[in-house]
Each structure stands twice: as structure tokens, then as C-alpha cells.
Design a protein around this motif. Structure first.
Motif, PDB file in Angstrom:
ATOM      1  N   THR A  49       0.821  -1.206   0.000  1.00 38.76           N
ATOM      2  CA  THR A  49       0.000   0.000   0.000  1.00 38.76           C
ATOM      3  C   THR A  49       0.860   1.262   0.000  1.00 38.76           C
ATOM      4  O   THR A  49       0.495   2.265  -0.611  1.00 38.76           O
ATOM      5  N   MET A  50       2.008   1.207   0.674  1.00 35.18           N
ATOM      6  CA  MET A  50       2.893   2.373   0.637  1.00 35.18           C
ATOM      7  C   MET A  50       3.426   2.579  -0.778  1.00 35.18           C
ATOM      8  O   MET A  50       3.523   3.714  -1.254  1.00 35.18           O
ATOM      9  N   GLY A  51       3.750   1.478  -1.464  1.00 33.99           N
ATOM     10  CA  GLY A  51       4.159   1.594  -2.863  1.00 33.99           C
ATOM     11  C   GLY A  51       3.044   2.194  -3.709  1.00 33.99           C
ATOM     12  O   GLY A  51       3.265   3.057  -4.562  1.00 33.99           O
ATOM     13  N   MET A  52       1.821   1.756  -3.432  1.00 35.75           N
ATOM     14  CA  MET A  52       0.658   2.278  -4.138  1.00 35.75           C
ATOM     15  C   MET A  52       0.499   3.786  -3.896  1.00 35.75           C
ATOM     16  O   MET A  52       0.242   4.557  -4.823  1.00 35.75           O
ATOM     17  N   LEU A  53       0.684   4.201  -2.649  1.00 36.50           N
ATOM     18  CA  LEU A  53       0.513   5.617  -2.295  1.00 36.50           C
ATOM     19  C   LEU A  53       1.525   6.511  -3.003  1.00 36.50           C
ATOM     20  O   LEU A  53       1.198   7.618  -3.420  1.00 36.50           O
ATOM     21  N   VAL A  54       2.765   6.026  -3.117  1.00 39.10           N
ATOM     22  CA  VAL A  54       3.795   6.825  -3.787  1.00 39.10           C
ATOM     23  C   VAL A  54       3.381   7.077  -5.236  1.00 39.10           C
ATOM     24  O   VAL A  54       3.423   8.208  -5.722  1.00 39.10           O
ATOM     25  N   VAL A  55       2.945   6.024  -5.923  1.00 41.36           N
ATOM     26  CA  VAL A  55       2.530   6.192  -7.322  1.00 41.36           C
ATOM     27  C   VAL A  55       1.249   7.025  -7.402  1.00 41.36           C
ATOM     28  O   VAL A  55       1.109   7.894  -8.271  1.00 41.36           O
ATOM     29  N   TYR A  56       0.337   6.775  -6.474  1.00 43.50           N
ATOM     30  CA  TYR A  56      -0.922   7.529  -6.441  1.00 43.50           C
ATOM     31  C   TYR A  56      -0.657   9.033  -6.303  1.00 43.50           C
ATOM     32  O   TYR A  56      -1.296   9.853  -6.960  1.00 43.50           O
ATOM     33  N   ALA A  57       0.311   9.373  -5.461  1.00 41.73           N
ATOM     34  CA  ALA A  57       0.636  10.786  -5.252  1.00 41.73           C
ATOM     35  C   ALA A  57       1.247  11.410  -6.504  1.00 41.73           C
ATOM     36  O   ALA A  57       1.192  12.622  -6.691  1.00 41.73           O
ATOM     37  N   LEU A  58       1.835  10.572  -7.355  1.00 41.01           N
ATOM     38  CA  LEU A  58       2.498  11.086  -8.562  1.00 41.01           C
ATOM     39  C   LEU A  58       1.609  10.963  -9.796  1.00 41.01           C
ATOM     40  O   LEU A  58       2.046  11.260 -10.911  1.00 41.01           O
ATOM     41  N   LYS A  59       0.355  10.560  -9.617  1.00 40.61           N
ATOM     42  CA  LYS A  59      -0.473  10.168 -10.764  1.00 40.61           C
ATOM     43  C   LYS A  59      -0.748  11.314 -11.737  1.00 40.61           C
ATOM     44  O   LYS A  59      -1.004  11.067 -12.908  1.00 40.61           O
ATOM     45  N   ASP A  60      -0.688  12.564 -11.267  1.00 40.35           N
ATOM     46  CA  ASP A  60      -0.990  13.675 -12.170  1.00 40.35           C
ATOM     47  C   ASP A  60       0.237  14.216 -12.889  1.00 40.35           C
ATOM     48  O   ASP A  60       0.154  15.212 -13.599  1.00 40.35           O
ATOM     49  N   THR A  61       1.372  13.556 -12.683  1.00 32.45           N
ATOM     50  CA  THR A  61       2.586  13.941 -13.409  1.00 32.45           C
ATOM     51  C   THR A  61       2.419  13.615 -14.890  1.00 32.45           C
ATOM     52  O   THR A  61       2.057  12.495 -15.241  1.00 32.45           O
ATOM     53  N   LYS A  62       2.671  14.592 -15.738  1.00 27.66           N
ATOM     54  CA  LYS A  62       2.500  14.367 -17.184  1.00 27.66           C
ATOM     55  C   LYS A  62       3.829  13.928 -17.791  1.00 27.66           C
ATOM     56  O   LYS A  62       4.780  14.689 -17.860  1.00 27.66           O
ATOM     57  N   LEU A  63       3.858  12.682 -18.249  1.00 24.93           N
ATOM     58  CA  LEU A  63       5.110  12.124 -18.763  1.00 24.93           C
ATOM     59  C   LEU A  63       5.292  12.398 -20.249  1.00 24.93           C
ATOM     60  O   LEU A  63       6.377  12.247 -20.783  1.00 24.93           O
TER      61      LEU A  63
ATOM     62  N   GLY B 189       3.416  -2.969  -4.944  1.00 21.91           N
ATOM     63  CA  GLY B 189       2.542  -1.801  -4.890  1.00 21.91           C
ATOM     64  C   GLY B 189       2.860  -0.798  -5.979  1.00 21.91           C
ATOM     65  O   GLY B 189       1.971  -0.278  -6.662  1.00 21.91           O
ATOM     66  N   VAL B 190       4.145  -0.520  -6.158  1.00 22.69           N
ATOM     67  CA  VAL B 190       4.570   0.445  -7.179  1.00 22.69           C
ATOM     68  C   VAL B 190       4.211  -0.077  -8.569  1.00 22.69           C
ATOM     69  O   VAL B 190       3.587   0.634  -9.368  1.00 22.69           O
ATOM     70  N   PHE B 191       4.579  -1.309  -8.823  1.00 19.32           N
ATOM     71  CA  PHE B 191       4.380  -1.875 -10.155  1.00 19.32           C
ATOM     72  C   PHE B 191       2.892  -1.971 -10.515  1.00 19.32           C
ATOM     73  O   PHE B 191       2.469  -1.533 -11.578  1.00 19.32           O
ATOM     74  N   ALA B 192       2.110  -2.532  -9.605  1.00 13.76           N
ATOM     75  CA  ALA B 192       0.687  -2.733  -9.893  1.00 13.76           C
ATOM     76  C   ALA B 192      -0.024  -1.402 -10.126  1.00 13.76           C
ATOM     77  O   ALA B 192      -0.834  -1.276 -11.052  1.00 13.76           O
ATOM     78  N   THR B 193       0.288  -0.393  -9.313  1.00 12.10           N
ATOM     79  CA  THR B 193      -0.383   0.898  -9.447  1.00 12.10           C
ATOM     80  C   THR B 193       0.049   1.604 -10.728  1.00 12.10           C
ATOM     81  O   THR B 193      -0.784   2.167 -11.445  1.00 12.10           O
ATOM     82  N   ALA B 194       1.346   1.564 -11.019  1.00 13.64           N
ATOM     83  CA  ALA B 194       1.839   2.206 -12.240  1.00 13.64           C
ATOM     84  C   ALA B 194       1.243   1.531 -13.472  1.00 13.64           C
ATOM     85  O   ALA B 194       0.768   2.194 -14.392  1.00 13.64           O
ATOM     86  N   LEU B 195       1.228   0.212 -13.464  1.00 13.52           N
ATOM     87  CA  LEU B 195       0.682  -0.528 -14.598  1.00 13.52           C
ATOM     88  C   LEU B 195      -0.783  -0.161 -14.828  1.00 13.52           C
ATOM     89  O   LEU B 195      -1.213   0.134 -15.942  1.00 13.52           O
ATOM     90  N   SER B 196      -1.545  -0.152 -13.734  1.00 12.40           N
ATOM     91  CA  SER B 196      -2.973   0.096 -13.893  1.00 12.40           C
ATOM     92  C   SER B 196      -3.238   1.543 -14.287  1.00 12.40           C
ATOM     93  O   SER B 196      -4.196   1.841 -14.989  1.00 12.40           O
ATOM     94  N   LEU B 197      -2.343   2.448 -13.885  1.00  9.33           N
ATOM     95  CA  LEU B 197      -2.456   3.851 -14.292  1.00  9.33           C
ATOM     96  C   LEU B 197      -2.302   3.988 -15.814  1.00  9.33           C
ATOM     97  O   LEU B 197      -2.927   4.830 -16.447  1.00  9.33           O
TER      98      LEU B 197
END
Lengths: 108, 230
Positions: A49-63, B189-197
Motif C-alpha cells: 500500500t505504501m508503494g501504491m501511495l507513492v505512485v498515487y501521489a504522482l499520478k498527475d505527473t504528465k510524462l 505496490g509500485v508496479f501494480a499501481t503504475a501498470l494500472s495507471l
């Protein structure tokens, strides 16, 4: 919307939110044995979940458009380096935020 | 004892204070610009207390009456809370009535501090986590309220201060990373969330990410004989 309709809408937001927060604690109360699979997930989800949160917090970054997430990446690298050498949570956060603010506001 | 717990909890909430001030003021200002009375800002911030949902629900509040859409939006945006609860079942045991307040105020930031830090050994765990959550909650109320009231007079020429919350999550992530056995689940967590994004539309990506996470955990870190303690 009139006030009553507004109130009902807000109540729905509250119900949905409270439900997601309380569900695990209601489904698995303290006085009952927790199913093995939940215990199993409970030991691993703190990290996933912490890994998820890090990516979630960055989700609006435009790559796909300038600056291609480089500001975020650089700031995270600064955090990682400072944290590796100093191991001080608040210091690492401050360093990363200062670098990010400088980059994103164009202060240099 | 309570004061000691409060003092121990406070420093870690400083990044949350910074980030919440920035985001909460933006929310309050937005609400006031949309013509809502401050009563609504206070009611929503205190009863919903979920930043992402509060922003996402503004269009709904200005559109035609649709309570089912509001409920679905709340469930979809906040479904991640279910993982927070499961992850904290162990830590939130035997802490009495205040547990309900802690669950009610369990936002991303409070969760991340709850799950990734340990209470100092001489301090009561329940009160430590309680104050982390209560402080974060109070900051958000203060920020939304002052944003609505004073938003127009608060300078907004600095952008990007909300990055402090990303930085907080990342540093807590790094703290967990130090232990080798945590790493595969952090990466899941990082991989699954990034992939689904990348593959799923914005509205549903969290739900898909969570399903992926559970599936991947079973694959990369299968059950060994283990007892419950974190």
C-alpha cells in the motif's frame, strides 16, 4: 440543488467514505479470530500500500509533455540521496520539496 | 502520558501540516469561488475528510441532484481505505473507544505515518497513533476553513507545495525499503499501481491496482507458516 438535496449529496459522500474506512474493522472485529488470508494480507499490505501511495501521489505527473516528469524524478532522487546519507525524515522531505519548488517555479 | 504521546506524534505531522495547508486552502477557496457558503465547506471537510474526494465532488455539488453518483464516486475514490484498514488491523488492537475516531480520521497521510513508523518505546501506542490522526484532521479543518474565509488574500504565486505529501510518502517508503524482506511487497505496490495507471481509465485505476496488488502478493510472497504481528 436546494439545501436538502445538497445535504443528501454530502451525506452520500460521508456514507461512502465512512464505509470504506470502517469496513475492515467491522468485518474482522477484535473479539473474533481473523481469517488466515486476511492475516496474511495484513502483513504484506503495509508495504504494497505504501508503494501504491507513492505512485498515487504522482499520478498527475504528465510524462508525455515537457518537462516529462523530470522535476518529480530529480526531487525524488535528491530525497533518496539525502535520506541515504542523513537518514532524517524531515530533512529528506525538506530537501526534496525545496528542490521541487525551485524547479517547478523556475527560481533558477 | 498523553502529552508525551502528543509530543512524539507532532514532528512527523509537520509535512502533513504543510501539504494540508496548501491543499486545504485551495479547496476552501474553490468552494467559496463556486458560491458555497462556508457552512458547506466546514460540514464537508469535517464529515467527509477525504481530500481527493472533496475536490472530485465539487462538480457533483454544482450539477443536478444525483445522490447515487455521489455514493459511487465516494466508494470509487476511497476504495483504497479498505487496504489501510486491513494493514492496520494489527496495530489498531486494544486501544479502546478512541479507535473509532482513529478509523474515522484515517486519511492517506495519517495512514502512512501509522503504518510506517513505530511509537517510541516509552509511549502508549494507542495514544501515539491517535494524536497523529487527530493532528492531521485538525490541520485539514483549519486549512479548508481559512481557505474559504481568506483564500482570496492568501498569495498563490508559489506552486507545487503539495509535493511535500508525495515526499512524505516516498521517505516512509524508503524507511520500509531498508528491510530487505519488505522490498518485494513495496515493489508490488509500485508496479501494480503504475501498470494500472497506464492501462485503465483514471476513474477505475485504483480498483484495478488493488486487485493486481492482491494477485501479485499471492504470487511473489506466498503463505508460509506465520502468526499475526507486525
Amino acid at each position: 440543488m436546494n439545501n436538502n438535496q445538497m445535504l443528501i449529496t454530502v451525506a452520500m459522500l460521508v456514507v461512502g467514505t465512512v464505509f470504506t474506512r470502517f469496513l475492515p474493522f467491522i468485518a474482522f472485529p477484535e473479539h473474533k479470530p481473523i481469517p488466515k488470508v486476511i492475516t496474511y494480507l495484513g502483513l504484506r499490505l503495509p508495504y504494497a500500500t505504501m508503494g501504491m501511495l507513492v505512485v498515487y501521489a504522482l499520478k498527475d505527473t504528465k510524462l508525455t509533455e515537457s518537462p516529462y516528469g523530470i522535476f518529480e524524478l530529480l526531487s525524488l532522487v535528491v530525497i533518496a540521496v539525502v535520506h541515504y546519507f542523513k537518514n532524517n525524515t524531515l530533512l529528506s522531505i525538506s530537501a526534496g520539496v525545496i528542490v521541487y519548488l525551485i524547479l517547478v517555479n523556475g527560481w533558477i | 502520558m498523553k502529552l508525551k504521546a502528543l509530543k512524539a506524534a507532532f514532528p512527523l505531522t509537520l509535512p502533513v501540516l504543510t501539504g494540508y495547508m496548501f491543499l486545504g486552502i485551495a479547496y476552501g477557496l474553490l468552494m467559496s469561488n463556486q458560491g458555497f457558503s462556508i457552512v458547506w465547506t466546514i460540514l464537508i471537510s469535517s464529515a467527509v475528510f477525504a481530500g481527493a474526494l472533496q475536490f472530485a465532488s465539487i462538480p457533483l455539488l454544482t450539477a443536478a441532484f444525483n445522490p447515487i453518483a455521489a455514493l459511487l464516486l465516494a466508494l470509487l475514490v476511497n476504495i483504497r481505505h479498505i487496504f489501510y484498514g486491513i494493514a492496520l488491523l494489527g496495530k489498531y488492537r486494544k486501544i479502546g473507544v478512541k479507535k473509532n475516531i482513529m478509523i474515522f480520521t484515517l486519511a492517506d497521510e495519517a495512514f502512512s505515518i501509522n503504518v510506517a513508523t513505530n511509537h517510541p518505546p516509552d509511549i502508549d501506542a494507542g495514544w501515539y497513533y491517535f494524536f497523529v490522526n487527530l493532528l492531521c484532521y485538525s490541520y485539514w479543518q483549519l486549512a479548508c476553513f481559512s481557505g474559504h474565509l481568506l483564500g482570496a488574500w492568501i498569495p498563490d504565486d508559489i506552486i507545487g507545495l503539495d509535493f511535500v505529501l508525495t515526499a512524505l510518502f516516498f521517505v516512509l517508503f524508503l524507511n520500509q525499503w531498508k528491510k530487505k524482506e519488505n522490498r518485494k511487497n513495496l515493489l508490488v505496490g509500485v508496479f501494480a499501481t503504475a501498470l494500472s495507471l497506464f492501462i485503465v481509465s483514471r476513474a477505475q485505476f485504483l480498483l484495478v491496482a488493488m486487485i493486481l496488488i492482491v494477485g501479485l502478493i499471492f504470487i511473489v510472497d506466498p503463505i508460509k507458516g506465520e502468526s499475526h504481528e507486525q
